[in-house]
Motif scaffolding. Sequence first.
Motif, PDB file in Angstrom:
ATOM      1  N   LEU A  72      -1.116  90.072 -27.884  1.00 36.21           N
ATOM      2  CA  LEU A  72      -0.182  88.956 -27.679  1.00 36.21           C
ATOM      3  C   LEU A  72       0.587  88.772 -28.970  1.00 36.21           C
ATOM      4  CD1 LEU A  72       0.956  86.344 -26.339  1.00 36.21           C
ATOM      5  CD2 LEU A  72      -1.097  85.158 -27.137  1.00 36.21           C
ATOM      6  N   THR A  73       1.920  89.011 -28.912  1.00 37.14           N
ATOM      7  CA  THR A  73       2.704  88.859 -30.123  1.00 37.14           C
ATOM      8  C   THR A  73       3.722  87.742 -29.994  1.00 37.14           C
ATOM      9  OG1 THR A  73       4.166  89.926 -31.744  1.00 37.14           O
ATOM     10  CG2 THR A  73       4.425  90.626 -29.460  1.00 37.14           C
ATOM     11  N   TRP A  74       3.728  86.869 -30.986  1.00 38.45           N
ATOM     12  CA  TRP A  74       4.779  85.871 -31.117  1.00 38.45           C
ATOM     13  C   TRP A  74       6.101  86.599 -31.304  1.00 38.45           C
ATOM     14  CZ3 TRP A  74       8.574  84.550 -34.572  1.00 38.45           C
ATOM     15  CH2 TRP A  74       9.087  83.246 -34.509  1.00 38.45           C
ATOM     16  N   ALA A  75       7.185  86.030 -30.789  1.00 40.95           N
ATOM     17  CA  ALA A  75       8.514  86.628 -30.981  1.00 40.95           C
ATOM     18  C   ALA A  75       9.513  85.491 -31.140  1.00 40.95           C
ATOM     19  CB  ALA A  75       8.864  87.517 -29.793  1.00 40.95           C
ATOM     20  N   PRO A  76      10.669  85.759 -31.749  1.00 47.64           N
ATOM     21  CA  PRO A  76      11.580  84.656 -32.119  1.00 47.64           C
ATOM     22  C   PRO A  76      12.309  84.046 -30.916  1.00 47.64           C
ATOM     23  CG  PRO A  76      12.030  86.680 -33.391  1.00 47.64           C
ATOM     24  CD  PRO A  76      11.142  87.062 -32.259  1.00 47.64           C
ATOM     25  N   HIS A  77      12.772  82.837 -31.104  1.00 48.02           N
ATOM     26  CA  HIS A  77      13.534  82.124 -30.079  1.00 48.02           C
ATOM     27  C   HIS A  77      14.305  81.013 -30.769  1.00 48.02           C
ATOM     28  CE1 HIS A  77      14.429  80.076 -26.263  1.00 48.02           C
ATOM     29  NE2 HIS A  77      14.003  81.158 -25.643  1.00 48.02           N
ATOM     30  N   LEU A  78      15.460  80.653 -30.209  1.00 45.99           N
ATOM     31  CA  LEU A  78      16.265  79.626 -30.879  1.00 45.99           C
ATOM     32  C   LEU A  78      15.831  78.212 -30.548  1.00 45.99           C
ATOM     33  CD1 LEU A  78      19.744  79.351 -29.119  1.00 45.99           C
ATOM     34  CD2 LEU A  78      17.816  80.678 -28.225  1.00 45.99           C
ATOM     35  N   ARG A  79      15.031  78.051 -29.509  1.00 47.40           N
ATOM     36  CA  ARG A  79      14.609  76.701 -29.117  1.00 47.40           C
ATOM     37  C   ARG A  79      13.113  76.533 -29.360  1.00 47.40           C
ATOM     38  NH1 ARG A  79      17.996  76.292 -23.965  1.00 47.40           N
ATOM     39  NH2 ARG A  79      20.072  76.040 -24.837  1.00 47.40           N
ATOM     40  N   ALA A  80      12.724  75.275 -29.522  1.00 45.64           N
ATOM     41  CA  ALA A  80      11.301  74.976 -29.670  1.00 45.64           C
ATOM     42  C   ALA A  80      10.644  75.010 -28.297  1.00 45.64           C
ATOM     43  CB  ALA A  80      11.122  73.607 -30.318  1.00 45.64           C
ATOM     44  N   LEU A  81       9.790  75.990 -28.079  1.00 43.84           N
ATOM     45  CA  LEU A  81       9.143  76.136 -26.769  1.00 43.84           C
ATOM     46  C   LEU A  81       7.680  75.688 -26.835  1.00 43.84           C
ATOM     47  CD1 LEU A  81      10.461  79.631 -25.582  1.00 43.84           C
ATOM     48  CD2 LEU A  81      11.490  77.375 -25.279  1.00 43.84           C
ATOM     49  N   PRO A  82       7.135  75.307 -25.677  1.00 46.55           N
ATOM     50  CA  PRO A  82       5.717  74.948 -25.600  1.00 46.55           C
ATOM     51  C   PRO A  82       4.810  76.117 -25.996  1.00 46.55           C
ATOM     52  CG  PRO A  82       6.875  74.293 -23.595  1.00 46.55           C
ATOM     53  CD  PRO A  82       7.829  75.136 -24.386  1.00 46.55           C
ATOM     54  N   GLN A  83       3.574  75.797 -26.300  1.00 42.47           N
ATOM     55  CA  GLN A  83       2.569  76.830 -26.562  1.00 42.47           C
ATOM     56  C   GLN A  83       1.844  77.272 -25.285  1.00 42.47           C
ATOM     57  OE1 GLN A  83       1.680  73.697 -28.616  1.00 42.47           O
ATOM     58  NE2 GLN A  83       3.387  74.245 -29.943  1.00 42.47           N
ATOM     59  N   ALA A  84       2.228  76.682 -24.152  1.00 44.43           N
ATOM     60  CA  ALA A  84       1.437  76.823 -22.928  1.00 44.43           C
ATOM     61  C   ALA A  84       1.160  78.277 -22.534  1.00 44.43           C
ATOM     62  CB  ALA A  84       2.119  76.081 -21.768  1.00 44.43           C
ATOM     63  N   VAL A  85       2.190  79.116 -22.515  1.00 40.69           N
ATOM     64  CA  VAL A  85       1.967  80.493 -22.058  1.00 40.69           C
ATOM     65  C   VAL A  85       1.061  81.242 -23.035  1.00 40.69           C
ATOM     66  CG1 VAL A  85       3.081  82.712 -21.577  1.00 40.69           C
ATOM     67  CG2 VAL A  85       4.066  80.603 -20.681  1.00 40.69           C
ATOM     68  N   GLY A  86       1.309  81.061 -24.319  1.00 38.19           N
ATOM     69  CA  GLY A  86       0.464  81.711 -25.321  1.00 38.19           C
ATOM     70  C   GLY A  86      -0.977  81.212 -25.258  1.00 38.19           C
ATOM     71  N   ASN A  87      -1.133  79.906 -25.234  1.00 36.69           N
ATOM     72  CA  ASN A  87      -2.475  79.296 -25.105  1.00 36.69           C
ATOM     73  C   ASN A  87      -3.233  79.879 -23.922  1.00 36.69           C
ATOM     74  OD1 ASN A  87      -2.294  77.428 -27.184  1.00 36.69           O
ATOM     75  ND2 ASN A  87      -1.622  75.732 -25.876  1.00 36.69           N
ATOM     76  N   SER A  88      -2.561  79.848 -22.784  1.00 39.31           N
ATOM     77  CA  SER A  88      -3.202  80.230 -21.533  1.00 39.31           C
ATOM     78  C   SER A  88      -3.575  81.707 -21.545  1.00 39.31           C
ATOM     79  CB  SER A  88      -2.236  79.955 -20.380  1.00 39.31           C
ATOM     80  OG  SER A  88      -2.837  79.190 -19.381  1.00 39.31           O
ATOM     81  N   PHE A 127      -8.757  92.268 -27.508  1.00 41.46           N
ATOM     82  CA  PHE A 127      -7.635  91.316 -27.507  1.00 41.46           C
ATOM     83  C   PHE A 127      -7.275  90.882 -28.928  1.00 41.46           C
ATOM     84  CE2 PHE A 127      -6.304  86.720 -26.764  1.00 41.46           C
ATOM     85  CZ  PHE A 127      -4.969  87.059 -26.526  1.00 41.46           C
ATOM     86  N   VAL A 128      -6.009  91.040 -29.280  1.00 40.86           N
ATOM     87  CA  VAL A 128      -5.513  90.685 -30.603  1.00 40.86           C
ATOM     88  C   VAL A 128      -4.299  89.772 -30.470  1.00 40.86           C
ATOM     89  CG1 VAL A 128      -4.539  91.572 -32.766  1.00 40.86           C
ATOM     90  CG2 VAL A 128      -6.288  92.897 -31.537  1.00 40.86           C
ATOM     91  N   ILE A 129      -4.268  88.718 -31.258  1.00 43.34           N
ATOM     92  CA  ILE A 129      -3.084  87.853 -31.319  1.00 43.34           C
ATOM     93  C   ILE A 129      -2.405  88.072 -32.656  1.00 43.34           C
ATOM     94  CG2 ILE A 129      -2.201  85.492 -31.175  1.00 43.34           C
ATOM     95  CD1 ILE A 129      -4.847  84.666 -29.859  1.00 43.34           C
ATOM     96  N   THR A 130      -1.074  88.252 -32.621  1.00 43.63           N
ATOM     97  CA  THR A 130      -0.362  88.361 -33.892  1.00 43.63           C
ATOM     98  C   THR A 130       0.811  87.395 -33.905  1.00 43.63           C
ATOM     99  OG1 THR A 130       0.700  89.853 -35.477  1.00 43.63           O
ATOM    100  CG2 THR A 130       1.108  90.313 -33.146  1.00 43.63           C
ATOM    101  N   ASN A 131       0.909  86.661 -34.978  1.00 39.47           N
ATOM    102  CA  ASN A 131       2.006  85.682 -35.121  1.00 39.47           C
ATOM    103  C   ASN A 131       2.233  85.424 -36.591  1.00 39.47           C
ATOM    104  OD1 ASN A 131      -0.649  83.887 -33.980  1.00 39.47           O
ATOM    105  ND2 ASN A 131       0.232  83.205 -35.931  1.00 39.47           N
TER     106      ASN A 131
END
Lengths: 315, 315, 315
Positions: B171-187, B199-203
Amino acid sequence: MKHFINPADVPNVQELIEEGLTQKANPLASRNLGKDKTLVLLFFNSSLRTRLSTQKAAMNLGMNVMVMNVGSDGWQLEFQDGAVMNGGKAEHIKEAAAVVGQYADIIGVRSFPGLEDREADYAELVIESFRQLAGVPIINLESATRHPCQSLADLITIEELKTKARPKVVLTWAPHLRALPQAVGNSFAEWLNLTDYDFVITNPEGYDLAPEYRGGAKVTHNQEEAFEGADFIYAKNWSSYEQYGQILPGNEDWIVSAEKMKLTDNAKFMHCLPVRRGVIVEDAVIDSPNSVVIQQAGNRVWSVQAAMKKILEAM
Amino acid sequence: MKHFINPADVPNVQELIEEGLTQKANPLASRNLGKDKTLVLLFFNSSLRTRLSTQKAAMNLGMNVMVMNVGSDGWQLEFQDGAVMNGGKAEHIKEAAAVVGQYADIIGVRSFPGLEDREADYAELVIESFRQLAGVPIINLESATRHPCQSLADLITIEELKTKARPKVVLTWAPHLRALPQAVGNSFAEWLNLTDYDFVITNPEGYDLAPEYRGGAKVTHNQEEAFEGADFIYAKNWSSYEQYGQILPGNEDWIVSAEKMKLTDNAKFMHCLPVRRGVIVEDAVIDSPNSVVIQQAGNRVWSVQAAMKKILEAM
Amino acid sequence: MKHFINPADVPNVQELIEEGLTQKANPLASRNLGKDKTLVLLFFNSSLRTRLSTQKAAMNLGMNVMVMNVGSDGWQLEFQDGAVMNGGKAEHIKEAAAVVGQYADIIGVRSFPGLEDREADYAELVIESFRQLAGVPIINLESATRHPCQSLADLITIEELKTKARPKVVLTWAPHLRALPQAVGNSFAEWLNLTDYDFVITNPEGYDLAPEYRGGAKVTHNQEEAFEGADFIYAKNWSSYEQYGQILPGNEDWIVSAEKMKLTDNAKFMHCLPVRRGVIVEDAVIDSPNSVVIQQAGNRVWSVQAAMKKILEAM
């Protein structure tokens, strides 16, 4: 029954209440009655309870449903004969009603009053135009001055819960921060006047309902007197009919309180919802076992289902 | 299964994934299960994929569906006990949830976080209130902190495509111009932690997910290290949990590029959509044969269909 | 028939008109054809007639329908290849179309022109992108330059009402206060050119339709000349194609009046609705027995039902 717009459309109110209870006891018994029939719901104003309950009732009767939130789409209708439509109104009711009638077997219409021009609101132009022009039966999902689907559900609820042959039913005005229509109050009075219950309306001075709706009902401006010995307390805010559409100063003490409920004969508390807690009613009342507001909301299904059944049977 | 709000509601995740694949193989096999049952979908926030896939799944199970875009109608709910409702909030959740429960056999609720008050968002007031007050099973269509319908679809997709018993999933964080919820990443983290995948998370630093969601997952702030040997790259933006709801400066180079994908073991590219091309992911990646985002979106039907089937079976 | 986007998609126009009349005579004869098929309607712009008639037709064919008002939800799509999506557009058409195609067996799309960039509008980017990318049949519910569901309904109406083998059909421009698309005019011309009727277009100078739509039709800037001996007068406003999207000064006298109707051979009056009374047409004309606008609106059901039937049969 051809339409369900006002009580004058109903041949026999008591029979319609019975029909509601019959539908509730067996929701799917008439599931073939509406087969291949289409109900179109036109919402000029937003709706939650009315929309969901009507859709549910239609499905119970086997009907197809199409929902249009015409208000949010800004579908501005012209009602005046001979108008030169060179402004904001894109369609005349003559075409609008007739066209929707081409796609529907029954049309439900919700359209609130403007609360600025009393005569215009009380002429019920929108719903009565649909009656005249659509060519199919019309159901009133709350019009400028009436909400019969709600009132019938209220009567079904009282019928279910009454413990006396002739209960004392009190409609009490209650405070609100916004200017609301008189429709629910009007309609409740109009329908209650068709029963033989002991019916009392209580409201502050300046808030008397229109004479043609309150009819022969007892009206008192003394809330505590009204509550005495009551079996049902039905709370609702409405803006002034006399000083049309206005909120008059004061009257915050008209909230339905636990203290006032002690004056009643262990009365059930009713409200059509949504309700402002702490403004219309104290938490202690609406959270008590005597509060029947959820049952009342549930009965919205059986009310409109009974009305639609009668309409389908007459088609 | 009584509700489908978070993984704790699911007795057996592996069995639910299997059920999704079974539904996909034979979408109409359970068409009688939902007969005469009504699903009400309440959208406090807009929805495309979730709405269409859930409606489709419900129809496959034979259910009736009623959709309410309550957000656009401005249906503001009060959640506080004892509130005096003299402001913008027209209805208390106590009435709202119970009333919708009168018209529904199952309720689906979407309600995004405010991203201003972390404690409030993570208390999951809206969806948990519906669980407590509606009286019928609740499906989470994306709440303040979770999106289980998406995560289950993601697991179904990985199960379909994995070529190793224990694939490496990143699961990799990726850029975005708006502040989005953490819901999809959390879930995604929460559900992946229930599998035995690698399973690896990178951000970037400052973007670590809430401890209770990332659980025991490996977390690295070195994206390239994480990509090495990966079988699945799951990209998603989220705003900071630590500096709550903020976008931290920099990190535009966290885009998923074709160059970085070369570090993987020919990994599949996943994203829940909608996706910002050229920001989250390069065209060369999402347009490659290794991109499985459409299959993943298609699996949204089987995910919620599996969950609803389990709920219907337990009713 | 694979799609219903423009007349080139239709193998045989006459047969499709006949199919419409057949469906009208027996609306539910093909009720099993669409069983377990799902129609998704995407409205980037608001709709009343098109929405209700298409939903109704789909239900007559036994289909499930899901309606999305994507316009009001602000679902802004990116169409440019290679765009860096760092602005207001949240999703690329490549994903959007393919994803909706995962949930639909047929997709209906409404998307109006911007009326600012003629080349862009006439490229029909939205509807043609759905054709290329969705992977399922597409129905045009009014695109930037065409409205085939309307035109087919118009032809069905003329076929029902004509009293001569080769009636004279006149499409007349009429005034309007807003800049409207050319879609209805374009489409009517395009379809009429496929019949052997005597077809005449009349409009003020500066309002000639695009050459590829008016084709070989007779065009005159003399409205009275055009009306002479006509059997059908079809009124519609459109903004200028030449001075693209503009309203040119003058021409208020192009209203369809009772006086002008006297020049015709007792012509029927047609309009796609909604219509501005007193601007497009005089009350005396639209209220006369020769006005067939309601019948025409009713035929919208049979038009799209015929098209969907052909598409379903070819699946």
